[in-house]
Design an enzyme around this catalytic site. Sequence first.
Site, PDB file in Angstrom:
ATOM      1  N   CYS A  91      -4.382  -0.043   4.088  1.00  0.00           N
ATOM      2  CA  CYS A  91      -4.397  -0.376   2.653  1.00  0.00           C
ATOM      3  C   CYS A  91      -5.686   0.119   1.984  1.00  0.00           C
ATOM      4  CB  CYS A  91      -4.155  -1.867   2.454  1.00  0.00           C
ATOM      5  SG  CYS A  91      -3.607  -2.255   0.761  1.00  0.00           S
TER       6      CYS A  91
ATOM      7  N   HIS B 155       0.837  -2.828   4.461  1.00  0.00           N
ATOM      8  CA  HIS B 155       0.411  -3.874   5.393  1.00  0.00           C
ATOM      9  C   HIS B 155       1.520  -4.179   6.400  1.00  0.00           C
ATOM     10  CE1 HIS B 155      -3.456  -5.184   3.774  1.00  0.00           C
ATOM     11  NE2 HIS B 155      -2.960  -5.029   2.563  1.00  0.00           N
TER      12      HIS B 155
ATOM     13  N   GLU C 294       1.285  -5.077   9.314  1.00  0.00           N
ATOM     14  CA  GLU C 294       0.903  -6.191  10.195  1.00  0.00           C
ATOM     15  C   GLU C 294       1.194  -7.566   9.602  1.00  0.00           C
ATOM     16  OE1 GLU C 294      -2.408  -5.948   7.299  1.00  0.00           O
ATOM     17  OE2 GLU C 294      -1.138  -4.476   8.321  1.00  0.00           O
TER      18      GLU C 294
END
Length: 302
Positions: free
Chosen positions: A142, A235, A237
């Site tokens: 990001c 993102h 994750e």
Amino acid sequence: MPVNIPDLLPAKSLLEAENVFVMGESRAVTQDIRPLRILILNLMPLKIKTETHLLRVLSNTPLQVEVELLITSTHTPKNTPSQHLISFYKTFDEIKGKNYDGFIITGAPVELLDFEKVTYWNELQKIMDWSKTHVTSTLHICWGAQAGLYHHYGIPKHELPAKLFGVFEHFVYDPTEPLVRGFDDLFWAPHSRYTEVRKEDIEKVDNLILLADSEEAGPYIILSKDRSQVFITGHPEYDKLTLGEEYQRDQKKGLSTAIPKNYYLNDDPSKEAVVRWRSHAQLLYSNWLNYYVYQSTPYDWS
């Protein structure tokens, strides 16, 4: 094999409760194996949550992964207990003489600031320069991806008319690239940001490859041609609750943030969130560890 983390790190018990295979350092030292050494520069304000997110996606691999956590010394985090930082984090001066197989630079909530106005920008530049000679492959996430693209290649970020927020569909340009091995033709990934990098700027740089893109969210995966640098603009994750918790925080602050797109069932915030990105997140990190780190790193860094 599991991810190897300090015995008392809060993420250990949280991940064990999810039946994620993690190994405490006290057990790991009994194994005669050369683990992959992964450094994580955590720039996110909620550091314990970010640790848990990243350790979860790093754990799904047959490789043993040894993790170290890094913070900047030129910025004092306000949202994480100081004892946690003292116990589990190091500063750049403490690790700059070491070499690492992989390095992750997280995002940070400073997108609307010029890079040069970020309090730790000079320190981050030194760390990014150091990574080119002390790390086999660096993965930027990001804002970390925007910072890396700007520092290494001069690619600017551009402010969006509204926050890009939700889960978006992406496609892969080259399915033979090992990083996206096993990906579907179309896949989903979360984004939460106020700025973007643009395809036309990336295509001007001969050393960069745009690997995955989105009609709505723009460039998603960018690689250096030697695969030593990976830039992820979203993102992957994030866990199931992250976007919803962020949406609630924005609402409490009185911000005009729209409902995260393609996140709640039928885009109805009274309904449950639907996870569409988990399998590709696991593939992305497993492929990075295997093909760009394990298959490329020297056994003996010296």
